[in-house]
Design an enzyme around this catalytic site. Structure first.
Site, mmCIF file in Angstrom:
data_model
loop_
_atom_site.group_PDB
_atom_site.id
_atom_site.type_symbol
_atom_site.label_atom_id
_atom_site.label_comp_id
_atom_site.label_asym_id
_atom_site.label_seq_id
_atom_site.Cartn_x
_atom_site.Cartn_y
_atom_site.Cartn_z
ATOM 1 N N TYR A 56 6.787 -9.763 -3.621
ATOM 2 C CA TYR A 56 8.198 -9.682 -3.234
ATOM 3 C C TYR A 56 8.631 -10.998 -2.571
ATOM 4 C CZ TYR A 56 7.887 -4.771 -4.512
ATOM 5 O OH TYR A 56 7.721 -3.602 -5.210
ATOM 6 N N ARG A 59 -6.763 1.461 -2.462
ATOM 7 C CA ARG A 59 -7.862 2.212 -3.071
ATOM 8 C C ARG A 59 -8.842 2.771 -2.033
ATOM 9 N NH1 ARG A 59 -9.479 5.717 -5.892
ATOM 10 N NH2 ARG A 59 -10.592 5.509 -7.866
#
Ligand code: SF4
Length: 674
Positions: free
Chosen positions: A170, A296
């Site tokens: 971003y 994760r």
């Protein structure tokens, strides 16, 4: 003694109860026209479930920086009101809440508001399919001012902390990377100048944020070629610490990265060293800034291991809070068997967050819909659920949770339905956790589970005494009409997944949907081996490391050809999953043929006509049929004849675009409708 994760921690001036932070997730509830009701209910449940610090989804600091139509935008009074409600909900539930300040830069979708995205430089984005405009000096100053104004606003709204989204590619990340920042001025030109935007941003936010701690979520590894180097990233982290940042949260991977970061096939813990190296750099520079690891991590035990490594101060877990709002309190009470584990499928969360559909969860379809499906015992009916796959399990759970007396009939000897097969696929071992969870939860709720109980006429009397029936008998493998399909060398995907050892070295798979792809994956990579070996194998496979000699994956002994008549291989798989798994089977040498026609199966294999109309033999010892499924609706007529209200859910209802997200959601819905 308390576990590491369950010890209090300090983020700047903010004291947190424990070390598991609920990571930022955009939910597509943020800009809903309900005054923040659904968003508040979502956070409230997670706060009550033991979240210490909740980080909101990205809050756009201005309109052009919004990541989509459903983002909360600072300056919009309705959105700000919704955020205030979210703060109150988190606090009531006993949690702290951080506002994530967000600007998408070139990752904004032009289609959202018809605004051309702005970025450090005009570099096309494959993610948003747009060419942004390069910001002028004024626009840069204005963007910084917008961040500062947003910081002041969220402080006034009662937030406890601020996180700046500086990762995942971003806008802040775009300023840092030579790929997307091609300026030659104060804001770019070399690594030092590329840091000026984020450092100025931090200074300006610090100026208005008062006692609120400021966390920077940085990208520990962009995973796109020729982006920032590890040294540049470490220097940036140290520069942030020099400027007084209160914590650094380490993400990995841009949206454009062609390396999977959070999909099922990513081995647990593979990104932890990235966060650890940031901590090392900070410590070497004499800084004691807390580092948050993320990506994760879906088991508390795993978070515990990471913290026990003594470098990482906090672990950010996002999707696990979707899957189970109360996993923290369950873990505290030693009830890990009752935790509904996130299986990293992305199907109801990340895949949806990229569009406008509200985010939910495959294994917990109440997520994001807490108001639609209020909890609370009080019902006293007697219900039957037929079929113990994902749809039936969720229906039985929800009915029992409402206070009903529930009997679940399953023809097989074990619950789980299609998940029993899925858990054999590499990376999908956690699908077995879903079975474990439902088994434990149904027992806790007192559901009468009858395994090995196919429904026959003798059950009619019992069933007709019920207040309602949920029929969730799932699917049957579709058979193909092909000369030779009854030969001994032909098996169904069902049989193949149940007994992979029985499959020969040369395999032809008829079908190219999600199941065929998973099956091919299993045949070339059995997903076994210790975690270190799998991590190394993963890094080697995706070009991030030379596979160490002792961890060389054995060369696949099988040759696998997967064929599909029309359409793309793996169509129907999730947006963020398909490319990764198809990429992985390609790495493992699976041959994929499309635009073909099947002719016949012989002792030598499968005869097809290829895209050019030529006959070809695909030599194979085993031919596996994975050509889709059919509804198993064999009981519908009988149930309909009982005169009892009933609902047909999951695969038994429809196999069109069959997916487990719809199955569990229908199971939940049926429980509330009946
Ligand atoms: Fe996890 Fe899948 Fe639920 Fe997303 S939808 S939170 S990946 S289980």
């Amino acid at each position: 003694s308390r576990q590491m994760w369950d010890r209090p921690g300090q983020l700047g001036s903010l004291r947190l109860d424990h070390r598991l932070i609920m990571g930022s997730m955009h939910l597509n509830l943020e800009a809903r026209d309900d005054h923040g009701a659904a968003l508040a209910a979502f956070y409230a449940e997670r706060a009550r479930g033991g979240a210490s610090l909740i980080v909101t989804g990205g809050i756009a600091v201005n309109r052009v920086g919004a990541g989509g139509r459903m983002y909360a935008i600072i300056g919009d009074p309705e959105h700000e009101q919704g955020l205030a409600r979210a703060v109150a909900a988190a606090h009531e539930g006993g949690a702290k809440i951080a506002a994530q300040l967000f600007h998408a830069g070139r990752y904004a979708f032009e289609s959202a508001f018809g605004l051309t995205p702005v970025a450090p430089s005009a570099v096309y984005s494959r993610f948003s399919r747009c060419m942004p405009e390069a910001m002028t000096e004024d626009q840069i100053r204005q963007t910084l001012a917008d961040f500062a104004r947003a910081a002041a606003t969220v402080r006034a709204l009662g937030f406890d902390a601020i996180e700046v989204m500086a990762s995942e590619g971003y806008v802040v990340n775009q300023f840092l990377s030579p790929l997307t920042n091609q300026r030659d001025d104060h804001w770019g030109g070399d690594a030092v100048r590329r840091r000026n935007f984020p450092l100025e941003l931090l200074r300006m936010i610090k100026h208005v944020s008062g006692e609120l701690p400021v966390i920077f979520r940085i990208s520990g590894a962009d995973l796109v070629p020729d982006s920032s180097t590890p040294e540049e990233i470490a220097d940036f982290a140290v520069a942030l610490a020099d400027e007084g940042v209160d914590a650094i949260n380490v993400g990995v991977g841009w949206h454009e990265a062609q390396i999977p970061t959070v999909q099922t096939l990513v081995p647990q813990g593979v990104w932890v060293p990235v966060a650890e190296s940031i901590k090392d750099a900070l410590v070497a520079a004499g800084h004691d800034v807390p580092v948050i690891a993320s990506n994760r991590v879906n088991h508390v035990d795993h978070a515990e291991q990471i913290l026990a490594g003594a470098k990482i101060d906090f672990v950010s877990m996002a999707r696990p809070f979707l899957a189970d709002p109360a996993f923290v309190s369950k873990a505290r009470n030693g009830r890990l068997e009752l935790v509904n584990t996130c299986i990293a499928c992305n199907e109801a969360c990340i895949d949806r967050s990229i569009g406008d559909t509200p985010v939910s969860c495959l294994v917990n379809p109440r997520a994001g819909r807490e108001l639609e499906f209020p909890q609370g015992a009080g019902a006293t009916g007697r219900f039957a659920v037929i079929g113990g796959g994902p749809a039936g399990l969720e229906a039985a759970r929800a009915l029992a949770d409402l206070g009903n007396q529930v009997t679940l009939y399953e023809a097989e000897d074990e619950l789980g339905g299609q998940f029993r097969m899925a858990r054999r696929v590499p990376g999908k071992r956690d699908f077995g956790e879903t079975i474990r969870y439902f088994t434990a939860e149904l027992a806790r709720l007192g559901v009468d589970v009858r395994l090995g109980h196919p429904i026959t006429d003798r059950d009619e009397a019992e069933l007709s005494g019920c207040g309602g029936i949920v029929l969730a008998t799932g699917v049957l493998p579709r058979e193909v009409e092909l000369p030779g399909a009854d030969r001994a060398n032909v098996i169904s995907y069902h049989q193949a997944l149940a007994d992979p050892e029985s499959i020969g070295d040369r395999v032809a798979i008829i079908g190219g949907g999600g199941i065929a792809v998973d099956l091919a994956h299993l045949l070339v990579d059995d997903g076994t081996g210790d975690l270190a070996g799998r991590q190394q194998g993963f890094l080697g496979e995706w070009g991030l490391a030379e596979p160490a000699a002792e961890h060389q994956p054995p060369k696949p002994t099988r040759t696998v050809t997967l064929m599909r008549r029309t359409g793309r291989v793996g169509s129907g798989m999730g947006l963020t999953t398909r490319w990764a798994v198809v990429g992985s089977i390609r790495h493992h040498g699976v041959r994929m043929l499309t635009d073909i026609d099947y002719q016949e199966i012989t002792d030598d294999g499968l005869v097809i006509t290829d895209a050019d109309g030529e006959r070809q033999l695909i030599a194979a010892d085993t031919v596996i049929i994975a050509a889709g499924q059919e509804r198993n609706d064999s009981l519908v007529a009988m149930i309909a004849g009982l005169g009892v209200p009933y609902r047909v859910v999951g695969g038994a209802e429809s196999t069109a675009g069959l997916n487990a997200v719809r199955a569990t959601s229908q199971g939940l819905q049926a429980a509330y409708e009946l």
